[in-house]
Every structure is written in structure tokens, then in C-alpha cells.
Design a protein around this motif. Structure first.
Motif, PDB file in Angstrom:
ATOM      1  N   GLY A  35       0.785  -1.235   0.000  1.00 58.26           N
ATOM      2  CA  GLY A  35       0.000   0.000   0.000  1.00 58.26           C
ATOM      3  C   GLY A  35       0.811   1.276   0.000  1.00 58.26           C
ATOM      4  O   GLY A  35       0.238   2.359   0.127  1.00 58.26           O
ATOM      5  N   SER A  36       2.122   1.178  -0.165  1.00 55.58           N
ATOM      6  CA  SER A  36       2.954   2.385  -0.104  1.00 55.58           C
ATOM      7  C   SER A  36       3.082   3.076  -1.456  1.00 55.58           C
ATOM      8  O   SER A  36       3.561   4.203  -1.533  1.00 55.58           O
ATOM      9  N   ARG A  37       2.653   2.398  -2.540  1.00 53.29           N
ATOM     10  CA  ARG A  37       2.853   2.963  -3.871  1.00 53.29           C
ATOM     11  C   ARG A  37       1.837   2.357  -4.841  1.00 53.29           C
ATOM     12  O   ARG A  37       1.157   1.388  -4.524  1.00 53.29           O
ATOM     13  N   GLY A  38       1.758   2.952  -6.020  1.00 58.16           N
ATOM     14  CA  GLY A  38       0.967   2.378  -7.095  1.00 58.16           C
ATOM     15  C   GLY A  38      -0.497   2.163  -6.772  1.00 58.16           C
ATOM     16  O   GLY A  38      -1.148   2.995  -6.135  1.00 58.16           O
ATOM     17  N   LEU A  39      -1.004   1.011  -7.212  1.00 52.08           N
ATOM     18  CA  LEU A  39      -2.419   0.710  -7.032  1.00 52.08           C
ATOM     19  C   LEU A  39      -2.789   0.567  -5.559  1.00 52.08           C
ATOM     20  O   LEU A  39      -3.886   0.944  -5.153  1.00 52.08           O
ATOM     21  N   GLY A  40      -1.869   0.020  -4.757  1.00 54.73           N
ATOM     22  CA  GLY A  40      -2.152  -0.137  -3.339  1.00 54.73           C
ATOM     23  C   GLY A  40      -2.306   1.194  -2.633  1.00 54.73           C
ATOM     24  O   GLY A  40      -3.190   1.371  -1.787  1.00 54.73           O
ATOM     25  N   ARG A  41      -1.442   2.140  -2.975  1.00 54.36           N
ATOM     26  CA  ARG A  41      -1.542   3.477  -2.387  1.00 54.36           C
ATOM     27  C   ARG A  41      -2.868   4.134  -2.745  1.00 54.36           C
ATOM     28  O   ARG A  41      -3.561   4.690  -1.873  1.00 54.36           O
ATOM     29  N   SER A  42      -3.241   4.056  -4.024  1.00 54.08           N
ATOM     30  CA  SER A  42      -4.506   4.662  -4.440  1.00 54.08           C
ATOM     31  C   SER A  42      -5.692   3.982  -3.768  1.00 54.08           C
ATOM     32  O   SER A  42      -6.671   4.640  -3.405  1.00 54.08           O
ATOM     33  N   SER A  43      -5.594   2.664  -3.582  1.00 53.32           N
ATOM     34  CA  SER A  43      -6.670   1.950  -2.900  1.00 53.32           C
ATOM     35  C   SER A  43      -6.782   2.398  -1.449  1.00 53.32           C
ATOM     36  O   SER A  43      -7.888   2.611  -0.933  1.00 53.32           O
ATOM     37  N   ALA A  44      -5.637   2.558  -0.795  1.00 50.87           N
ATOM     38  CA  ALA A  44      -5.644   2.999   0.604  1.00 50.87           C
ATOM     39  C   ALA A  44      -6.264   4.378   0.743  1.00 50.87           C
ATOM     40  O   ALA A  44      -7.095   4.628   1.632  1.00 50.87           O
ATOM     41  N   LEU A  45      -5.886   5.293  -0.140  1.00 45.80           N
ATOM     42  CA  LEU A  45      -6.408   6.656  -0.058  1.00 45.80           C
ATOM     43  C   LEU A  45      -7.892   6.702  -0.427  1.00 45.80           C
ATOM     44  O   LEU A  45      -8.667   7.460   0.175  1.00 45.80           O
ATOM     45  N   SER A  46      -8.301   5.887  -1.388  1.00 40.91           N
ATOM     46  CA  SER A  46      -9.717   5.858  -1.766  1.00 40.91           C
ATOM     47  C   SER A  46     -10.569   5.305  -0.631  1.00 40.91           C
ATOM     48  O   SER A  46     -11.669   5.814  -0.368  1.00 40.91           O
ATOM     49  N   LEU A  47     -10.075   4.278   0.043  1.00 41.08           N
ATOM     50  CA  LEU A  47     -10.815   3.744   1.184  1.00 41.08           C
ATOM     51  C   LEU A  47     -10.868   4.755   2.326  1.00 41.08           C
ATOM     52  O   LEU A  47     -11.913   4.930   2.969  1.00 41.08           O
ATOM     53  N   ALA A  48      -9.748   5.423   2.584  1.00 42.65           N
ATOM     54  CA  ALA A  48      -9.735   6.435   3.640  1.00 42.65           C
ATOM     55  C   ALA A  48     -10.736   7.549   3.349  1.00 42.65           C
ATOM     56  O   ALA A  48     -11.407   8.053   4.259  1.00 42.65           O
ATOM     57  N   ALA A  49     -10.861   7.925   2.077  1.00 42.60           N
ATOM     58  CA  ALA A  49     -11.811   8.965   1.693  1.00 42.60           C
ATOM     59  C   ALA A  49     -13.251   8.537   1.957  1.00 42.60           C
ATOM     60  O   ALA A  49     -14.139   9.386   2.108  1.00 42.60           O
ATOM     61  N   ARG A  50     -13.466   7.229   2.033  1.00 43.87           N
ATOM     62  CA  ARG A  50     -14.803   6.703   2.328  1.00 43.87           C
ATOM     63  C   ARG A  50     -14.969   6.371   3.810  1.00 43.87           C
ATOM     64  O   ARG A  50     -15.928   5.703   4.190  1.00 43.87           O
ATOM     65  N   GLY A  51     -14.007   6.786   4.635  1.00 41.01           N
ATOM     66  CA  GLY A  51     -14.162   6.618   6.069  1.00 41.01           C
ATOM     67  C   GLY A  51     -13.581   5.353   6.644  1.00 41.01           C
ATOM     68  O   GLY A  51     -13.897   4.978   7.777  1.00 41.01           O
ATOM     69  N   VAL A  52     -12.713   4.674   5.884  1.00 42.99           N
ATOM     70  CA  VAL A  52     -12.109   3.425   6.350  1.00 42.99           C
ATOM     71  C   VAL A  52     -10.703   3.699   6.870  1.00 42.99           C
ATOM     72  O   VAL A  52      -9.927   4.408   6.229  1.00 42.99           O
ATOM     73  N   ASP A  53     -10.363   3.146   8.027  1.00 45.05           N
ATOM     74  CA  ASP A  53      -8.989   3.200   8.529  1.00 45.05           C
ATOM     75  C   ASP A  53      -8.166   2.124   7.823  1.00 45.05           C
ATOM     76  O   ASP A  53      -8.709   1.114   7.360  1.00 45.05           O
ATOM     77  N   VAL A  54      -6.846   2.324   7.755  1.00 53.32           N
ATOM     78  CA  VAL A  54      -6.045   1.472   6.884  1.00 53.32           C
ATOM     79  C   VAL A  54      -4.712   1.085   7.536  1.00 53.32           C
ATOM     80  O   VAL A  54      -4.029   1.910   8.134  1.00 53.32           O
ATOM     81  N   ILE A  55      -4.373  -0.198   7.391  1.00 50.75           N
ATOM     82  CA  ILE A  55      -3.013  -0.675   7.631  1.00 50.75           C
ATOM     83  C   ILE A  55      -2.427  -1.018   6.275  1.00 50.75           C
ATOM     84  O   ILE A  55      -3.029  -1.783   5.517  1.00 50.75           O
ATOM     85  N   ILE A  56      -1.294  -0.429   5.941  1.00 54.73           N
ATOM     86  CA  ILE A  56      -0.629  -0.750   4.685  1.00 54.73           C
ATOM     87  C   ILE A  56       0.657  -1.506   4.970  1.00 54.73           C
ATOM     88  O   ILE A  56       1.219  -1.413   6.061  1.00 54.73           O
ATOM     89  N   THR A  57       1.103  -2.258   3.978  1.00 53.86           N
ATOM     90  CA  THR A  57       2.421  -2.882   4.081  1.00 53.86           C
ATOM     91  C   THR A  57       3.338  -2.321   3.010  1.00 53.86           C
ATOM     92  O   THR A  57       2.895  -1.807   1.987  1.00 53.86           O
TER      93      THR A  57
END
Length: 257
Positions: free
Chosen positions: A16-38
């Protein structure tokens, strides 16, 4: 009457630090989801993503993980459990997104056994055994989203080992959905098409001729951007999509229809 506050949803996104994972993390956060990335080798990039999520009013954490080394998964699960307890005072998370990966570009005649094993270990074996270790930490009624590829449907020379591993993920997704149904956990696979990231050395993103060629094969007339995929990930994990289960969802803008 006092109503109990529903706990905030928590997603774990590998890579989740780059690329598609990063965008997924930020999109989920924008919808109110907390996130753990690797992350694997870029702690500074991961810290920047955590900071950006926190600036959106959500909580986040970053943990190191090598998805190609299954022997580390038990310790990683322990780290996730500690992080959930320390940051959220929770025992379980809601969503697992198996996103992390890398590619090998080589014709079948030139692919080495080491390259083939790398693709299997990262994509198929990694998804299988990381999910296995994470199952006790996923809420009943949660979701799992595995990352496949448009290359399991359409073919280009040089991606056989990568695409074969991704094809295995799609079969695995159906078996996961079958076996985890008793816990009301739905499992699907997202299959991105050509997306402008650093995949394959950033060829699609940086090579203007290749970019134009592939865009011309896509119904929407362009190649995907990371935020296109992040938006689909967030949508597939939203409240109204729980009845989608055991499916391959291609997010390619209509490539090679």
C-alpha cells in the motif's frame, strides 16, 4: 435512547505504499475506512501514505511485509494483532486486500525457473498463505479482495509466468469464497487492465508509443490510472456490494473487447 457506536472499518492492504495499493488505501480512507498498509523496501513512502491518510481524519499504520516469503507470515500476523490492539483497541479488521506484487517480462523460452518461482511465491503462494494466517484476524462478515490481472483474459507475449500465477489467484478466489461463506466473508478478485504505474519498469506509463497503442485497444480510449483502480477497490468494499462473491471483476476500461 443511546445507540452503540459502530466500530470504524479497518482494511489491510498489502503493497500500500505505492501504485495501485496506495490509491486503494487513499480511496478507502476517503470513504471513512482506517487502513493498515504494508511495504517492502520503502518505509519513507509508507510513512508518507500514513501521514496523508491521517490528514484525512482517519487512522493508519504501516508494517513491513515480504509477500514472497511465506515463512514470515506468522510473525506478520502477530504484528498486525498488536497494531490493532494498540491503535484501534480491536482484535480484528474488516477487509483484506491482497495487492502487493511484481512482474517478470520474458518469453516462455527465456523464463528461468527462478523467475517462475518468484511469480508463484509472490502472487499465488503469498495470497494463499497470507490469507490463511490472517483469517483469525478478519471479522465475520468481512471481505477479502485478491488482485488478479487483465492478462488472465487477454494475452501479450512475455507475461506467461506472471499471468499464470494470476490465473491461479482467480481459481483460489472461488475456493476462498466457498469455504469462507460460513463466516459470511465474501471474496472476489479485481483484474486491472493496462494501468500507468511503474509495473514492468513503467513501460506503459513512460513509453508514448506503447501508451497510445494500448489506449487504442481500450473502449474508453485511454489507459488506466492508479486512482481508477483505487476507486474500484473502494467501491467493491463498500456497504452495498456484499452480495458479490466469488467473482472476477475486470477494471480495464473495456480493453480488447
Amino acid at each position: 435512547m443511546n445507540m452503540a457506536t459502530k466500530p470504524n472499518r479497518i482494511a489491510l492492504i498489502t503493497g500500500g505504499s505505492r501504485g495501485l495499493g496506495r490509491s486503494s488505501a487513499l480511496s478507502l480512507a476517503a470513504r471513512g475506512v482506517d487502513v493498515i498498509i504494508t511495504y517492502l523496501s520503502s518505509p519513507d513512502e509508507a510513512a508518507a501514505v500514513v501521514k496523508q491518510i491521517e490528514s484525512m481524519g482517519r487512522r493508519a499504520a504501516a508494517l513491513r511485509l515480504d509477500v514472497g516469503t511465506a515463512s514470515t507470515f506468522a510473525d506478520f500476523a502477530s504484528d498486525v494483532k498488536k497494531t490493532l490492539q494498540n491503535t484501534w483497541q480491536r482484535e480484528r479488521l474488516d477487509y483484506l486486500v491482497n495487492n502487493a506484487g511484481s512482474g517478470v517480462y520474458a518469453p516462455i523460452a527465456d523464463t528461468t525457473e527462478q523467475e517462475f518461482d518468484l511469480m508463484i511465491n509472490i502472487h499465488l503462494k503469498g495470497t494463499f498463505f497470507l490469507t490463511q494466517k490472517m483469517l483469525p484476524l478478519i471479522e465475520d462478515g468481512g471481505r477479502i479482495l485478491n488482485t488478479s490481472s487483465g492478462l488472465t483474459r487477454f494475452t501479450f507475449s512475455g507475461y506467461a509466468a506472471y499471468a499464470a500465477a494470476k490465473g491461479g489467484i482467480e481459481v483460489l478466489t472461488r475456493f476462498m469464497a466457498k469455504e469462507l461463506g460460513a463466516r459470511n466473508i465474501s471474496v472476489n478478485a479485481i483484474a486491472p487492465g493496462g494501468t500507468e504505474t511503474d509495473f514492468g519498469g513503467g513501460a506503459l506509463r513512460d513509453n508514448a508509443e506503447l501508451n497510445k497503442q494500448f489506449a487504442g485497444m481500450t473502449a474508453l480510449g485511454r489507459n488506466g490510472l492508479p486512482d481508477d483502480i483505487g476507486g474500484v477497490v473502494a467501491a467493491l468494499l463498500s456497504e452495498g456490494t456484499g452480495w458479490i462473491n466469488g467473482q472476477r471483476i475486470e477494471a480495464s476500461g473495456g480493453a480488447l473487447l
